[in-house]
Enzyme design. Structure first.
Site, PDB file in Angstrom:
ATOM      1  CE1 TYR A 163      -4.812 -14.558   3.238  1.00 32.82           C
ATOM      2  CE2 TYR A 163      -6.358 -15.901   2.125  1.00 32.82           C
ATOM      3  CZ  TYR A 163      -6.253 -14.723   2.846  1.00 32.82           C
ATOM      4  OH  TYR A 163      -7.034 -13.912   3.152  1.00 32.82           O
ATOM      5  CG  ASP A 205       5.916  -5.968  10.963  1.00 35.90           C
ATOM      6  OD1 ASP A 205       5.393  -6.712  11.495  1.00 35.90           O
ATOM      7  OD2 ASP A 205       6.166  -6.205   9.531  1.00 35.90           O
ATOM      8  CB  SER A 221      -0.966  -0.113   1.247  1.00 35.15           C
ATOM      9  OG  SER A 221      -0.259  -0.115   2.377  1.00 35.15           O
TER      10      SER A 221
END
Length: 338
Positions: free
Chosen positions: A149, A58, A36
């Site tokens: 994932y 983070d 982003s």
């Protein structure tokens, strides 16, 4: 009321920040900007008149998390931050487990230390794996996701249930997304993936705007009406509204509450291509490619529970999803400015 939004400058996070602000909340963003750009903050301000504070860091940085909780009276956390590409996760499992699972552990420990026990978690329909019935209902068994994932999302769901069982003061809502697409109708905000898009709609948009030559459609021999995969596509603003609805019902509801957020109807890849071609007014180049390992033929959501308990329903059609995506991409052919 302050809300910490991890991954808040990303696609879903930024749209959710806009809807939160319009509902009277004050989002504080934590994002490492790996997928982003901070320039989205100016767009959020243009739409709402408010600029959320951004911490560029983070979620695995405990010192940073502690400083955020010390600096703001955070009431709740909406946790978007994490890696999200199914195919990529197969090749980079350690990174996915480190970011998505370990990162959530660090966040939970920081929340516990700050006595912030209201959490909305961004999960995924991938936790269901391959189910024998459609549509998917929250009561279906989980445990067979086909990718690292999906397994990382399921692990976090299980961790949240264990944490809440050990400390019943936690209010936790798990939102299982189906396929978010679309963009803010203003054209100021949309999906801007770094590198080659992993998802269908942004790839189509880049073909339409001339950044890509052709769309690869993975598989055309599925047992579906036109042979291409069928998914539940949900407009990102409808999805963002789902988070606001979850926020409004979160406080004072100890437990772990799970909701599907989907449109409740499936559309094929070729239907999405047709809708986008209609939106941009021209035919789009595509070609068929072999199926990807782990891809399912078809699934979509049963979102009845969210309607009944959150008062939430989708209001935007596939045509609107395509039109809003095209509005965004045509106004911002290279995405957000650096």
């Amino acid at each position: 009321m302050y809300v910490l939004v991890t991954g808040g400058s990303g696609y879903i996070g930024s749209h959710t920040c806009v809807q939160l602000i319009e509902a009277g909340y004050k989002p504080v963003i934590l994002d490492n900007l790996c997928n982003s750009k901070s320039s989205v903050l100016a767009r959020i301000h243009s739409l709402t008149g408010y600029t959320p504070e951004l911490y560029a860091g983070d979620i695995r940085d405990r010192t940073l998390l502690d400083s955020i909780f010390a600096a703001h009276p955070i009431h709740a956390v909406i946790h978007f931050a994490g890696l999200k590409a199914v195919g990529e996760s197969v090749n980079r499992p350690l990174e996915y487990y480190n970011n998505n699972v370990f990162g959530t552990l660090v966040l939970l420990e920081a929340m516990r230390a700050a006595q912030v026990k209201n959490l909305i978690f961004s999960s995924s329909a991938t936790v269901y794996g391959d189910q024998p019935q459609i549509p998917y209902v929250e009561s279906f068994p989980t445990g067979s996701p086909s990718s690292p994932y999906g397994r990382s999302k399921l692990m976090v769901e299980q961790i949240l249930q264990d944490v809440q069982l050990a400390d019943p003061q936690w209010n936790m809502t798990i939102l299982r997304y189906f396929n978010p697409v679309g963009a803010h109708p203003s054209g100021l905000m949309g999906e801007d993936p770094q590198g080659i898009p992993n998802n269908l709609m942004p790839f189509i948009a880049q073909v339409a705007v001339g950044r890509r030559e052709s769309l690869a459609i993975f598989g055309n021999g599925y047992p579906t009406p036109d042979g291409t995969g069928v998914r539940d596509y949900i407009h990102v603003v409808d999805l963002a509204d789902g988070h606001v609805a979850a926020m409004k019902t979160l406080h004072g509801k100890p437990g772990v509450h799970i909701f599907n957020l989907g449109a409740g109807v499936g559309h094929s890849v070729l239907q999405v291509v047709a809708a986008f071609s209609k939106a941009c007014g021209k035919p789009l180049a595509y070609h068929f490619a072999p199926r990807r390992e782990g891809d399912l033929p078809a699934y979509w959501a049963d979102a009845t529970k969210a309607a009944e308990q959150l008062g939430w329903r989708v209001s935007r059609s596939l045509d609107e999803m395509a039109a809003d995506t095209w509005h965004w991409q045509s106004k911002n052919p290279q995405g957000y400015p650096d």
